[in-house]
Design an enzyme around this catalytic site. Structure first.
Site, short mmCIF file in Angstrom:
data_model
loop_
_atom_site.label_atom_id
_atom_site.label_comp_id
_atom_site.label_asym_id
_atom_site.label_seq_id
_atom_site.Cartn_x
_atom_site.Cartn_y
_atom_site.Cartn_z
N ASP A 148 0.80 -1.06 -0.07
CA ASP A 148 -0.06 -0.08 0.04
C ASP A 148 0.98 1.38 0.09
O ASP A 148 2.24 1.06 0.42
CB ASP A 148 -0.90 -0.07 1.31
CG ASP A 148 -2.07 0.93 1.10
OD1 ASP A 148 -2.07 1.67 0.10
OD2 ASP A 148 -3.20 0.58 1.44
C1 BGC Z 1 -5.07 3.15 -0.21
C2 BGC Z 1 -5.11 2.33 -1.36
C3 BGC Z 1 -4.60 2.80 -2.59
C4 BGC Z 1 -3.64 3.79 -2.42
C5 BGC Z 1 -3.35 4.44 -4.01
C6 BGC Z 1 -3.70 4.18 0.02
O1 BGC Z 1 -4.04 5.14 0.73
O2 BGC Z 1 -5.03 2.61 1.24
O3 BGC Z 1 -6.19 1.73 -1.19
O4 BGC Z 1 -4.93 1.99 -3.52
O5 BGC Z 1 -3.72 4.65 -1.40
O6 BGC Z 1 -4.21 5.59 -4.14
#
Ligand code: BGC
Length: 753
Positions: free
Chosen positions: A226
């Site tokens: 993530d």
């Molecule tokens: C989220 C993810 C997301 C990523 C990119 C993170 O803060 O938890 O689900 O895909 O950001 O935007």
């Protein structure tokens, strides 16, 4: 010709190899043209294409907003998920996106989790099956990335929370939906979550990532972190992580140093780099030219959104609206639709048609009037005026449509909700409305479950959740009956937050959270305690009605005859639950294991056959620390929802259940088989008596069929005694050699028996 990745990797400099393990930007991986390394473009997902951050080269910023998973899950319909996934994938592919960052499939353990709008259900089988179909739909044209692996069930402290979960609960409840998708649908990528699982960050977790995902499930796709989640890059790579997102050059430096110092040997680096390149290439391999027809997708989505909505109440069959002349529409959400949740899933949606406009268009033959009635932030005199204006409209209406729900500010990625209630000003308005007109239909727009105790003031309640761009159009279809709602709740509607099974273990901002409720999540908990709920998991009504006229249950398949005597086509959701009765640990009762949506035309009938495959009979096995085939007694039931049983049958699930006899096997285990009883009678009896009662009392007890006659206390003691205790407690009368002989005999009779 197959590419030799190791050879290609060796031609790159160590610095370049190390640099590959982190992105080039927020949405791209690095490209090294001279080494044949192509960059892939990824973007959120799953509610549409987040064009503002994706530099995939097409310049689009706006997107169709797709329905959120909280609504799609109510379909209980794999075909619907496949269709929505297909359009989303096509939309993404047509913009040059290689990898859609979704679906998000964390379990709704905590109904106040700020991100529950993006998640599917409180049930892992429903989540895994539906999200799997969504992945298959996306992957018809582009890659899908399933997130967040794993145990990311709340937003407060999500980047550091240490979730303490026993292994049985982890595998059965939190990993099994991922397992279904990995095994059946082979997603191109998986994103690890921010949190810790049992003390180790998910991105460097030796149990969930290294053992379960990479080793036990043999997952060979791309594992990405993530955004900003990596703690220790070397540990992460060693556990199976391929890519840190977005860009983190400082970790590239750390990686380089570890290679130069020998802490991370070059061969290891090469092997991981080769895997990474192969996986990225696999994703690039999907690239092809496609054409996305946005209007076609929108029209299809409008039907899907209407169909997924859940009809919770319909007193006097007030819906669909028939023979009404004057329709009053109320609430800010009717003109400013709430269509999606906040955070990274939020897209810049093309202007979505609002509920009032769509209703007015559909009911042109009626007088439709809108009055605000209530709005966020209006107090005192202003609020009173809104109410009195609205009541005047209501007095003059045959039916009042009230759009209620959660304002956008209350639910988003990044923080949890504080309350289960919809804002008080909405309820106050509803009560006032009820005084002047009882023909009230509530259309509910929310991402996470809310307390539905206000339903007594409405004749009909439709849970619409967050429907994306087609929210308004879908409302008109629901109210008119053009597309009847056919959804079922994918989460329980509870009376109060204190009822959640996780409630005693959830603090507002903890560092550590113990998943003390174990397997008892959602309906499994409410059912096992026979607790009152407002609406159970799996619940939903129809405009028409279907009856189950015959049900046949075996452990291989279920056969059902459905009859529709009403004037509406009905899409009935058949739900199959299994209760494992012979388990070595306490279980929460009936669990959803299969489901099927079946169209039964008005006045028609349908025979349905549902096969039960091995997935339906898997439980966690403490001996092997993995999911395994169950054998033993089980009750299989066909239900209308988690609470309403239509038919059930007690069956013995056959299996190759070999007993693992060893020194620690309990006498109680031997008592379960004829061979065991025989051994107790012929070989163990006298030593058992000696071990339990000592020398002096041996004569006064007689045993038959492995049981002491008239001495229940002796029997209880004996059942809980391991075989080894006979050696330890018989003062040398029963030796280790004798024990080994008994074990050999038992094992032989198990093999031949
Ligand atoms: C989220 C993810 C997301 C990523 C990119 C993170 O803060 O938890 O689900 O895909 O950001 O935007």
């Amino acid at each position: 010709m197959n590419r030799n990745y190791i050879e290609d990797v060796k031609r790159m400099s160590v610095a370049d190899r190390c640099a590959l393990f982190t992105g080039a930007s927020g949405s791209r991986t690095k490209e090294f043209e001279e080494s044949g390394v192509r960059s892939i473009c990824m973007t959120d997902g799953p509610n549409g294409i987040r064009g503002d951050v994706a530099d995939c080269g097409t310049g689009h910023t706006k997107s169709l907003c797709y329905p959120s998973a909280c609504l799609l899950a109510c379909s209980f319909d794999r075909d619907i998920l496949n269709t929505v996934g297909y359009y989303l994938g096509l939309d993404a592919r047509s913009r040059g996106v290689d990898l859609v960052l979704g679906p998000a499939i964390n379990l709704k353990r905590y109904p106040l989790c700020g991100r529950n709008f993006e998640y599917y259900s409180e049930d892992p089988c429903l989540t895994g099956e539906l999200a799997g179909a969504f992945v298959a739909g996306i992957q018809r044209t582009t890659g899908a990335c399933v997130k967040h692996f794993a145990v990311n069930n709340r937003e407060n402290k999500r980047m550091s929370l240490n979730c303490i979960v026993d292994r049985c609960t982890l595998q059965e409840t939190y990993l099994s939906s991922f397992a279904r998708i990995v095994k059946k649908y082979r997603p191109d990528a998986i994103m690890t979550s921010y949190n810790k699982i049992n003390g180790e960050y998910a991105g460097e977790n030796r149990y969930s990532l290294k053992k379960v995902l990479r080793r036990d499930w043999q997952y060979d796709g791309l594992v990405i972190s993530d955004w900003g989640a990596v703690n220790n890059i070397v540990d992460s790579i060693r556990c199976g992580l391929d890519l840190e997102m977005p860009v983190n050059d400082s970790n590239t430096e750390i990686l380089k140093k570890s290679v130069y110092s020998g802490e991370f040997p070059e061969e290891e680096l090469n092997a991981h780099t080769a895997d990474l390149l192969r996986r990225l290439d696999g994703i690039c391999g999907r690239r092809k030219d496609v054409r996305f027809d946005q209007e076609e997708a929108y029209n299809k989505l409008a039907d899907i959104v209407a169909e997924c909505s859940v009809l919770l109440k319909n007193e006097g069959k007030i819906l669909p609206l028939k023979g009404k002349k004057r329709i009053g529409v109320f609430g800010e959400l009717a003109i400013k639709p709430r269509i999606q949740g906040g955070g990274c899933a939020n897209v810049q949606a093309y202007g979505a048609e609002d509920v009032f406009t769509a209703v007015r268009l559909r009911f042109q033959h009626c007088e439709c009037e809108f009055s605000l009635g209530f709005a966020e932030g209006k107090n005192g005199k202003q609020a009173e005026k809104l109410v009195s204006d609205a009541l005047a409209v209501a007095q003059n209406s045959d039916v009042c449509i009230v759009a209620m729900g959660l304002p956008e500010s209350l639910e988003s990625e990044g923080y949890d909700r504080k309350s289960l209630k919809v804002p008080g000003w909405q309820i106050r308005f509803l009560k006032a409305l009820y005084q002047v007109n009882k023909n009230i239909v509530v259309m509910l727009y929310n991402g996470g479950m809310v307390c539905l105790d206000f339903e007594k003031y409405a004749k009909a309640v439709v849970e619409c959740y967050l429907g994306g761009s087609a929210t308004g159009a879908a409302a008109a279809k629901i109210l008119s009956g053009d597309v009847p709602p056919a959804g079922r709740l994918a989460e329980t509607a509870v009376r109060k937050a204190e009822d959640f099974s996780c409630c005693p273990y959830v603090a507002e901002n903890p560092d550590v959270e113990i998943y003390g409720e174990g397997l008892f999540v959602g309906y499994k908990f409410y059912n096992s305690r026979n607790m009152k709920v407002i609406y159970p998991f799996g619940y939903g009504l129809h405009y028409g009605e279907v009856k189950y006229s015959e049900v046949e249950i075996t452990d291989k398949k279920i056969r059902i005859h459905l009859v529709n005597t009403s004037d509406y086509d009905v899409k009935e959701t058949v739900q199959i639950y299994v209760n494992f009765l012979d388990c070595s640990y306490a279980r929460p009762g009936a669990e959803l294991k299969e489901f099927r949506k079946v169209l039964v035309p008005k006045g028609g009938e349908r025979y349905v056959e549902i096969a039960l495959n091995s997935d339906c009979f898997e439980v966690y096995d403490y001996n092997t620390d993995s999911m395994t085939d169950y054998s033993g007694k089980a009750e299989i039931s066909v239900r209308k929802n988690a609470r309403e049983i239509i038919a059930s049958r007690l069956l013995t699930i056959p299996g190759e259940k070999r007993k693992h006899y060893d020194r620690n096997t309990l006498i109680g285990e031997l008592l379960k088989t004829p061979e065991g009883i025989e051994i107790i009678e012929n070989k163990l009896k006298q030593y058992l008596i000696k071990a339990i009662l000592g020398n002096f009392n041996a004569d006064y007890l007689s045993m038959k069929n492995g049981r002491a006659i008239g001495h229940e206390r002796f029997n209880s003691m004996m059942e809980n005694m391991p075989l080894r205790a006979l050696v330890n407690l018989s003062s040398g009368a029963f030796s280790n050699e004798m024990l080994n002989e008994v074990l050999e005999h038992l094992r032989e009779s198990d093999v031949h028996g």
